[in-house]
Design a protein around this motif. Structure first.
Motif: not given
Ligand code: PLP
Length: 621
Positions: A90, A92, A139, A189, A239, A241-243, A278-279, A327-330, A529
């Protein structure tokens, strides 16, 4: 140095050298010599790159991408899962070109793709040559321009999936696809009802902002069928969630996502991809527990849970195994960057000695001084109570004019000296655990050269914890405890929660500041982030950013350097024109000459000083 718990949270990316330097370890070459961080900083300094700076390590980023993809591949092989994993990063989470470019380059071997949540992010994604099967998942809220570009990019071979967020958006896509005469690649979604614990609880469940409920979902499916576009709907996005702190929440949410997937398949939707968003969390504290800043699972465990849960649900429903997308970002980018800054000065909250009293000093000063006479481990709490009381009384008398400034200063110094001794005794006495903890909060303030608002926005906004460690002198026992205050003029710009071995403490063990060299602190796991969420509070701009590669011989290669904002740059962000600022200043100087206030020589000095500031770094140089 075991007090910092580096072994617990650093995931073997850091070690401490015998000389006390913190060093970076190359995960790709565990046999290679660790590279000293203070040495890196010295080298960078010689090249003119000063702190504060963000240091990115190429192999840290690559190791996470490899670990994620290998973990899914292993889980897939072990479970006999009959489809591959095709992750997307992701954008962002870290949009910086150096990061995204490297992710795409290294991820090519895994058909790793990108997730775009806005038009600018789609434009970034389409500026990369992705591998044949890699996805671009779109998205977020989409207008006609966004949708047009996503559909047209299919003509260049991009697998750009437009994830429909609402029935209204579906109409925009249907119309745009018809006008272009190109079949889009679509996703839906789906809002999961399962609430996930943790900091981002509200981004899951019924009331989450994005995604469709069952009713909206079926309306969209029916519309696509009516328009002859149902064959384009290939991906379900749910999705998580995150963390996400608890791996059992992952299982529950994935099970629910699978129910939608199998039901949609039964409805005749030709889904081939399941995207779980994510999550995947990062264990920032090393606690390995389901807390806000930690997780009770490893990356490999997360992958195994996802694969097993999906395989089980699909087999039970007799549905083909879908391609798995996350979509693992963190988890991919957090560990790859660290923020490094120097400590500018300290305000100490104790004093090494007490002053002599004057004959006519107020008796409260003598009372305060007398406390040291009965300061023994058994009476340490009593001494602390008395010291606080007498100082309070003294302050009240000062306010009413009965005690003068010099007496007050002597009183404060006696109190600070008592404080030093009380802290020492409380720390050593086994009976005074609670008092010791309370006194840890009354720590020194170390004033540091960084902006919390610019570089660690989540620490300010949502109490995110990051590991923080002095980068040198770890062969010596830290003799002070400190909270950290940043360079902004905002009392919110402070850090007073620290990850130590086995506890979250209100102050950080540090060393007395050396006189002859800088004292650096490192904040770790800031690659997710933090960089673009930061703001310009007090007009402190982007810091310098350096990307390095670790060499096997204990050295490093500088891959890229991005200079931090100059003052002229931050001024232009808030609508000032630096040239006209200089012109106005010069005019005032010329007027001062005409009025006879300054000399021609001073004119040059003044204008040079103003211009040099304009071109300088926003931080303490
Ligand atoms: N994808 C979507 C749609 C999100 O809103 C987020 C973040 O909240 C992510 C991916 C990335 O999540 P994470 O950084 O927890 O992997």
């Amino acid at each position: 140095h075991s007090i910092y718990g580096i072994d617990r949270w650093s995931k073997d990316l850091l070690s401490v050298l015998p000389n006390g330097d913190v060093a970076l370890c190359d995960p790709a070459h565990p046999e290679a010599a660790p590279v000293s961080l203070p040495q890196i900083l010295e080298d960078l300094h010689e090249r003119g790159i000063a702190s504060p700076l963000v240091l990115r390590v190429k192999s840290f980023l690559e190791a996470e991408i490899q670990h994620l993809n290998d973990s899914f591949a292993q889980a897939i092989a072990k479970t006999g899962y009959r489809a591959p994993y095709r992750g997307v990063f992701p954008i962002k989470v870290n949009q910086q070109a150096q990061v995204v470019d490297r992710i795409v380059e290294f991820g090519r071997q895994y058909e790793y793709g990108l997730e775009a949540g806005s038009k600018p992010e789609l434009v970034i994604a389409l500026a990369h040559r992705l591998s044949k099967d890699a996805l671009i998942v779109c998205n977020g809220v989409k207008d006609v321009e966004f949708v047009r570009l996503a559909i047209l990019s299919r003509r260049l071979g991009f697998n750009t999936v437009i994830v429909l967020e609402s029935p209204k958006e579906a109409e925009i896509v249907i119309e745009t696809a018809r006008a272009l005469g190109v079949d889009p690649l679509l996703g839906v979604r789906v809002k999961l009802t399962n609430q996930i614990s943790g900091k981002w609880q509200s981004s899951s469940g019924d009331r989450s902002a994005f995604g469709m409920n069952t009713d909206q979902l079926l309306r969209v499916v029916d519309r696509l069928r009516d328009e002859g576009l149902l064959h384009c709907l290939k991906l379900q996005h749910s999705h998580l969630g995150s963390q996400v702190p608890d791996v059992n929440d992952v299982r529950r949410a994935v099970t629910e996502a699978c129910r939608y997937f199998t039901e949609l398949t039964r409805e005749g939707v030709p889904l081939t991809h399941l995207d779980l968003g994510g999550g995947l969390g990062v264990d920032y504290t090393g606690e390995q527990r389901a807390t806000e800043n930690s997780v009770n699972y490893t990356m490999a465990e997360y992958c195994a849970n996802v694969v097993e849960t999906v395989a089980y649900a699909m087999d039970e429903a007799g549905v083909e195994h879908p391609v798995l997308v996350t979509e693992s970002g963190r988890a991919v980018s957090a560990t790859s960057s660290m923020l490094i800054f120097d400590v500018l000065e300290s305000t100490l909250y104790d004093a090494p000695d007490a002053p002599e009293l004057e004959p006519d000093d107020h008796h409260l000063l003598k009372d305060l001084q007398a406390v040291s006479g009965y300061l023994v481990p058994e009476r340490v709490q009593e001494c602390w109570n008395d010291a606080l009381f007498y100082r309070g009384e003294l302050r009240a008398l000062f306010r009413r004019g009965y005690v003068d400034l010099r007496q007050m200063a002597r009183g404060e110094r006696i109190y600070l000296n008592l404080m030093a001794r009380i802290k020492e005794i409380a720390h050593e006495s086994p009976q005074s655990g609670e008092l010791d903890k309370e006194l840890q909060k009354i720590a020194d303030v170390y004033h540091c050269n960084f902006s919390l608002f610019q570089s660690l926005p989540d620490v300010w906004a949502i109490d995110q914890l990051h590991p923080i460690v002095p980068l040198q002198m770890l062969d010596q026992t830290p003799d002070r405890r400190a909270v950290l205050s940043d360079i902004t003029c905002d009392s919110d710009g402070k850090m007073d929660q620290f990850i130590l071995a086995g506890e979250i403490a209100p102050s950080l063990p540090v060393h007395s500041l050396p006189e002859d060299k800088p004292y650096y602190l490192g904040v770790f796991f800031v690659g997710a982030y933090q960089e673009t969420l930061g703001d310009l509070h007090n007009l402190f701009g982007d810091t310098n950013v350096v990307t390095i590669d670790l060499r096997a011989d204990g050295g490093f290669d500088l891959l890229h350097e991005q200079e931090g904002d100059t003052i002229a740059q931050v001024l232009s962000y808030v609508e000032y024109d630096p040239a006209s600022c200089i012109a106005t200043f010069r005019k005032m100087v010329d007027e001062a000459i005409s009025a006879g206030g300054i000399t021609a020589n001073e004119r040059k000095t003044l204008i040079d000083a103003y211009r040099a500031s304009m071109n300088g770094y926003t931080y303490f140089e």
